[in-house]
Write an enzyme that holds these catalytic residues in place. Structure first.
Site, short mmCIF file in Angstrom:
data_model
loop_
_atom_site.label_atom_id
_atom_site.label_comp_id
_atom_site.label_asym_id
_atom_site.label_seq_id
_atom_site.Cartn_x
_atom_site.Cartn_y
_atom_site.Cartn_z
N CYS A 76 -28.06 55.77 -36.95
CA CYS A 76 -28.17 54.38 -36.53
C CYS A 76 -29.33 54.22 -35.54
CB CYS A 76 -26.85 54.00 -35.88
SG CYS A 76 -26.95 52.76 -34.62
N GLU A 77 -30.20 53.25 -35.82
CA GLU A 77 -31.38 53.11 -34.96
C GLU A 77 -31.06 52.43 -33.63
OE1 GLU A 77 -34.13 51.01 -37.44
OE2 GLU A 77 -33.67 49.10 -36.51
N HIS A 78 -29.90 51.87 -33.49
CA HIS A 78 -29.54 51.24 -32.22
C HIS A 78 -28.97 52.23 -31.21
CE1 HIS A 78 -29.14 47.12 -34.41
NE2 HIS A 78 -30.38 47.38 -34.05
N HIS A 79 -28.30 53.29 -31.70
CA HIS A 79 -27.62 54.22 -30.79
C HIS A 79 -28.00 55.68 -31.00
CE1 HIS A 79 -24.95 50.64 -31.15
NE2 HIS A 79 -24.85 50.80 -29.84
N GLN A 117 -27.52 49.96 -41.68
CA GLN A 117 -26.90 50.05 -43.00
C GLN A 117 -27.38 48.95 -43.97
OE1 GLN A 117 -22.63 50.67 -43.02
NE2 GLN A 117 -22.46 49.87 -45.10
N HIS A 145 -19.43 54.33 -38.84
CA HIS A 145 -20.48 54.43 -37.82
C HIS A 145 -19.91 55.05 -36.56
CE1 HIS A 145 -23.55 51.61 -39.67
NE2 HIS A 145 -22.52 51.53 -40.48
N CYS A 147 -21.14 55.00 -33.75
CA CYS A 147 -21.30 54.09 -32.61
C CYS A 147 -20.17 53.06 -32.54
CB CYS A 147 -22.67 53.41 -32.63
SG CYS A 147 -23.00 52.44 -34.10
ZN ZN Z 1 -25.13 51.93 -33.81
#
Ligand code: ZN
Length: 184
Positions: A76-79, A117, A145, A147
């Site tokens: 995941c590119e956010h976390h 995703q 996920h 996250c």
């Molecule tokens: Zn994430």
């Protein structure tokens, strides 16, 4: 290009940031280990999905082809935490098909990058539309996920489902239903 040295420096800073002693025995080789691991799990950055569709086979009947339960692992590119699950792909050929293993390879090329995703689902569908020129493509991804499950709202086992339709699948609900029946 993946810069091993930069990753190692970054991991050292990160460890210091959380208050760790980067020189203790258990951590001394961690930056190097992570840099090597990233080369593998982000290996899709340097790969082109199109190469997997260079060899195709001619077909007479253009019936739906479904490849389901393609297991994948992504980040995941956010976390920077993993998300993983299964991709299901269907397409209606227009005179040509790709080897079945190529669909799994395409999923892998895009999964081995920092991802969302929704974006992963669309990239797979678009790469197939571009290289195989089928009458339609449908991609569904079901994923867990980390996250969502190990932090924040903590809902272990919850899955996120994304769907992307292109071509004939956009106009024909019967095709979509047939796809759902087949991947169930
Ligand atoms: Zn994430």
């Amino acid at each position: 290009m993946i810069d091993q040295e930069k990753i190692q420096q970054g991991v050292r800073l990160l460890l210091e940031g959380i208050g760790e002693d980067v020189n203790r025995e258990g951590l001394i080789e961690t930056p190097e280990r992570i840099a090597r691991m990233y080369e593998e799990i982000f290996g899709g950055m340097e790969e082109d999905a199109q190469v997997h569709f260079q060899k195709t086979f001619h077909v007479e009947n253009n019936e739906m082809v479904v490849e389901k339960d393609i297991t994948f692992y992504s980040m995941c590119e956010h976390h920077l935490l993993p998300f993983y699950g299964k991709a299901h792909i269907a397409y209606i050929p227009d005179g040509k098909v790709a080897g079945l293993s190529k669909l799994a390879r395409t999923v892998e090329v895009f999964a081995k990058r920092l991802q969302l995703q929704e974006q992963l689902t669309a990239q797979i569908a678009d790469a197939m539309m571009e290289s195989l020129c089928p009458k339609g493509v449908m991609v569904m991804i079901e994923a867990e996920h980390m996250c969502m499950t190990m932090r924040g709202i903590k809902k272990p086992g919850s899955r996120t489902v994304t769907i992307v339709k292109r071509g004939m699948f956009e106009e024909n609900p019967e095709l979509t239903n047939l796809f759902f029946q087949m991947v169930k």
